[in-house]
Design an enzyme around this catalytic site. Structure first.
Site, PDB file in Angstrom:
ATOM      1  N   GLY A  17       0.818  -1.215   0.000  1.00 26.65           N
ATOM      2  CA  GLY A  17       0.000   0.000   0.000  1.00 26.65           C
ATOM      3  C   GLY A  17       0.846   1.257   0.000  1.00 26.65           C
ATOM      4  O   GLY A  17       2.029   1.226  -0.342  1.00 26.65           O
TER       5      GLY A  17
ATOM      6  N   LEU B  49       0.452   3.622  -2.097  1.00 26.82           N
ATOM      7  CA  LEU B  49       0.834   3.498  -3.507  1.00 26.82           C
ATOM      8  C   LEU B  49       1.460   4.775  -4.044  1.00 26.82           C
ATOM      9  O   LEU B  49       1.000   5.877  -3.757  1.00 26.82           O
ATOM     10  CB  LEU B  49      -0.399   3.133  -4.345  1.00 26.82           C
ATOM     11  CG  LEU B  49      -1.084   1.814  -3.983  1.00 26.82           C
ATOM     12  CD1 LEU B  49      -2.224   1.529  -4.969  1.00 26.82           C
ATOM     13  CD2 LEU B  49      -0.115   0.644  -3.948  1.00 26.82           C
TER      14      LEU B  49
ATOM     15  N   GLY C 215       5.670   4.205  -8.674  1.00 32.92           N
ATOM     16  CA  GLY C 215       6.302   2.901  -8.931  1.00 32.92           C
ATOM     17  C   GLY C 215       5.253   1.799  -8.948  1.00 32.92           C
ATOM     18  O   GLY C 215       5.199   0.970  -9.873  1.00 32.92           O
ATOM     19  N   HIS C 216       4.387   1.785  -7.918  1.00 31.28           N
ATOM     20  CA  HIS C 216       3.325   0.771  -7.864  1.00 31.28           C
ATOM     21  C   HIS C 216       2.370   0.920  -9.057  1.00 31.28           C
ATOM     22  O   HIS C 216       1.953  -0.064  -9.656  1.00 31.28           O
ATOM     23  CB  HIS C 216       2.502   0.935  -6.583  1.00 31.28           C
ATOM     24  CG  HIS C 216       3.263   0.750  -5.311  1.00 31.28           C
ATOM     25  ND1 HIS C 216       3.413   1.752  -4.385  1.00 31.28           N
ATOM     26  CD2 HIS C 216       3.913  -0.336  -4.800  1.00 31.28           C
ATOM     27  CE1 HIS C 216       4.110   1.303  -3.358  1.00 31.28           C
ATOM     28  NE2 HIS C 216       4.435   0.041  -3.585  1.00 31.28           N
TER      29      HIS C 216
ATOM     30  N   GLY D 255       8.942  -5.117  -8.828  1.00 33.61           N
ATOM     31  CA  GLY D 255       9.817  -4.029  -9.224  1.00 33.61           C
ATOM     32  C   GLY D 255      11.283  -4.410  -9.123  1.00 33.61           C
ATOM     33  O   GLY D 255      11.709  -5.090  -8.184  1.00 33.61           O
TER      34      GLY D 255
ATOM     35  N   LYS E 168      13.447  -2.331  -8.434  1.00 27.68           N
ATOM     36  CA  LYS E 168      13.958  -1.513  -7.331  1.00 27.68           C
ATOM     37  C   LYS E 168      14.398  -2.411  -6.173  1.00 27.68           C
ATOM     38  O   LYS E 168      15.396  -2.150  -5.506  1.00 27.68           O
ATOM     39  CB  LYS E 168      12.846  -0.569  -6.873  1.00 27.68           C
ATOM     40  CG  LYS E 168      12.866  -0.197  -5.427  1.00 27.68           C
ATOM     41  CD  LYS E 168      13.111   1.259  -5.244  1.00 27.68           C
ATOM     42  CE  LYS E 168      13.373   1.664  -3.833  1.00 27.68           C
ATOM     43  NZ  LYS E 168      12.539   1.056  -2.839  1.00 27.68           N
ATOM     44  N   ASP E 169      13.628  -3.491  -5.932  1.00 27.86           N
ATOM     45  CA  ASP E 169      13.975  -4.448  -4.865  1.00 27.86           C
ATOM     46  C   ASP E 169      14.610  -5.658  -5.550  1.00 27.86           C
ATOM     47  O   ASP E 169      13.979  -6.711  -5.687  1.00 27.86           O
ATOM     48  CB  ASP E 169      12.720  -4.812  -4.084  1.00 27.86           C
ATOM     49  CG  ASP E 169      12.095  -3.585  -3.447  1.00 27.86           C
ATOM     50  OD1 ASP E 169      12.578  -3.170  -2.385  1.00 27.86           O
ATOM     51  OD2 ASP E 169      11.157  -3.006  -4.026  1.00 27.86           O
TER      52      ASP E 169
ATOM     53  N   SER F  29       9.584   5.465  -3.398  1.00 28.32           N
ATOM     54  CA  SER F  29       9.446   4.534  -2.278  1.00 28.32           C
ATOM     55  C   SER F  29       8.398   5.082  -1.324  1.00 28.32           C
ATOM     56  O   SER F  29       8.291   6.308  -1.146  1.00 28.32           O
ATOM     57  CB  SER F  29      10.786   4.394  -1.548  1.00 28.32           C
ATOM     58  OG  SER F  29      10.590   3.856  -0.260  1.00 28.32           O
TER      59      SER F  29
ATOM     60  N   ARG G   4       8.607   5.034   1.646  1.00 29.56           N
ATOM     61  CA  ARG G   4       9.315   5.636   2.782  1.00 29.56           C
ATOM     62  C   ARG G   4       9.843   7.039   2.465  1.00 29.56           C
ATOM     63  O   ARG G   4      10.308   7.722   3.376  1.00 29.56           O
ATOM     64  CB  ARG G   4      10.463   4.735   3.235  1.00 29.56           C
ATOM     65  CG  ARG G   4       9.983   3.454   3.904  1.00 29.56           C
ATOM     66  CD  ARG G   4      11.136   2.677   4.522  1.00 29.56           C
ATOM     67  NE  ARG G   4      10.675   1.554   5.330  1.00 29.56           N
ATOM     68  CZ  ARG G   4      10.584   0.292   4.907  1.00 29.56           C
ATOM     69  NH1 ARG G   4      10.900  -0.008   3.671  1.00 29.56           N
ATOM     70  NH2 ARG G   4      10.154  -0.658   5.715  1.00 29.56           N
TER      71      ARG G   4
HETATM   72  P1  AMP Z   1       6.190  -2.452  -1.587  1.00 25.56           P
HETATM   73  O1  AMP Z   1       4.820  -1.854  -1.468  1.00 25.56           O
HETATM   74  O2  AMP Z   1       7.285  -1.527  -1.214  1.00 25.56           O
HETATM   75  O3  AMP Z   1       6.296  -3.803  -0.936  1.00 25.56           O
HETATM   76  O4  AMP Z   1       6.417  -2.708  -3.133  1.00 25.56           O
HETATM   77  C1  AMP Z   1       5.508  -3.458  -3.890  1.00 25.56           C
HETATM   78  C2  AMP Z   1       6.090  -3.689  -5.255  1.00 25.56           C
HETATM   79  O5  AMP Z   1       6.353  -2.446  -5.875  1.00 25.56           O
HETATM   80  C3  AMP Z   1       7.420  -4.458  -5.232  1.00 25.56           C
HETATM   81  O6  AMP Z   1       7.447  -5.366  -6.328  1.00 25.56           O
HETATM   82  C4  AMP Z   1       8.435  -3.364  -5.398  1.00 25.56           C
HETATM   83  O7  AMP Z   1       9.652  -3.796  -5.989  1.00 25.56           O
HETATM   84  C5  AMP Z   1       7.686  -2.438  -6.341  1.00 25.56           C
HETATM   85  N1  AMP Z   1       8.231  -1.083  -6.288  1.00 25.56           N
HETATM   86  C6  AMP Z   1       8.406  -0.304  -5.187  1.00 25.56           C
HETATM   87  N2  AMP Z   1       9.005   0.856  -5.522  1.00 25.56           N
HETATM   88  C7  AMP Z   1       9.219   0.803  -6.865  1.00 25.56           C
HETATM   89  C8  AMP Z   1       9.806   1.680  -7.809  1.00 25.56           C
HETATM   90  N3  AMP Z   1      10.313   2.870  -7.451  1.00 25.56           N
HETATM   91  N4  AMP Z   1       9.868   1.287  -9.105  1.00 25.56           N
HETATM   92  C9  AMP Z   1       9.390   0.083  -9.490  1.00 25.56           C
HETATM   93  N5  AMP Z   1       8.817  -0.784  -8.643  1.00 25.56           N
HETATM   94  C10 AMP Z   1       8.736  -0.434  -7.353  1.00 25.56           C
END
Ligand code: AMP
Length: 281
Positions: free
Chosen positions: A27, A29, A32-33, A144, A146-147, A182, A184
């Protein structure tokens, strides 16, 4: 858009939605999401998004309690993107009290880097991803780059368990100044943000050195670390690794992944750059 809170309801709804692409998220969002959701829409007729701040991937000292939660905004964003199902379970729904703990892990890819700095993180990621894949059985799941380490681990998990889900690699989306999007980032003050920018700055600098013919990790890694430290980042790692195994490289003469992580004012940030052989001189 159907908003579901239980596993049963989600499973029943998704049976009829084929082919289905899943975008797992915690969440809050951001762009990126949303890019992952848009990619999912290009691949599959139906898209499901999970919005779940997964407690099992946070260590006790980490920010589970204060992780940003904006469910109403997230649901509005999912609706606007044409998502078919948004799954927002409670912690008790995903991990019923008394249910035995389940461990799925990929030790070879979780030896160091994020695993060293976030004990238990990948066990938590694997547990929730395996469960989500079991609930949705998606044809595709978007993750992503990114991770990057997480992506490799999820790919290995899907392959290793013989799951029918294809993992779609989605490029890192950045804010206009270059900082990787991010959830964060909202914690960062204007000054912290300048320091945070040194992660992508260090990666860019390393990339140009590689493109300029410097192929020794022992030269590249200290440069990255120094750039980040000088900007006020508390560096966790700044390394060049094999892009498939994450093993250290003696020499960079093919594809490599540059990975950087650290904290700025208590906010943990990661970034990476995949260096492809086409970029070699
Ligand atoms: P998270 O909500 O941080 O767990 O991320 C959920 C998904 O979004 C994961 O597959 C992350 O790698 C992807 N994600 C987060 N930030 C980015 C970004 N800046 N660019 C691409 N994908 C992202």
């Amino acid at each position: 858009m159907l908003v579901t809170h239980t596993i049963d309801q989600t499973r029943r709804a998704c049976c009829a939605l084929r082919p289905l692409a899943l975008v797992p998220t915690m969440g809050a969002l951001h762009e990126g999401h949303l890019t992952l959701i848009r990619r999912a829409k290009q691949i599959a007729e139906h898209v499901a998004v999970s919005l779940f701040v997964n407690p099992t991937q946070f260590a006790p000292h980490e920010d589970f309690d204060r992780y940003p939660r904006r469910l109403e905004d997230d649901l509005a964003a999912c609706r606007a993107e044409g998502v078919a199902v948004a799954f927002c379970p409670t912690v008790e729904e995903m991990y019923p009290p008394g249910e035995p703990q389940l461990n799925v892990s990929v030790p070879e890819l979780a030896r160091d880097l994020e695993a060293a700095w976030r004990p238990g993180f990948f066990d938590g990621v694997c547990r929730v991803v395996a469960k989500l894949f079991g609930i949705f059985v998606p044809e595709t799941a978007c993750f992503g780059m990114k991770d990057y380490q997480q992506l490799l681990i999820v790919e290995a998990l899907a392959r290793g368990l013989g799951l029918p889900t294809q993992i779609e690699r989605c490029p890192t989306v950045r804010e206009p100044d270059g900082l990787a999007c991010s959830s964060r980032n909202v914690y960062l003050s204007k000054m912290d943000r300048q320091a945070a920018l040194s992660l992508c700055g260090a990666l860019q600098e390393a990339r140009s050195r590689l493109a300029g013919g410097i192929g020794d990790p022992n030269e590249i890694e200290p440069l990255m670390r120094e750039r980040m430290t000088q900007s006020g980042v508390n560096v966790d790692y700044a390394v060049v690794r094999d892009p498939d195994t994450l093993e250290p490289l003696q020499r960079i003469d093919g594809a490599a992944v540059l990975l950087a992580a650290g904290t700025v004012a208590g906010v943990r940030l990661i970034d990476n750059h995949l260096f492809e052989p086409a970029q070699m001189p």
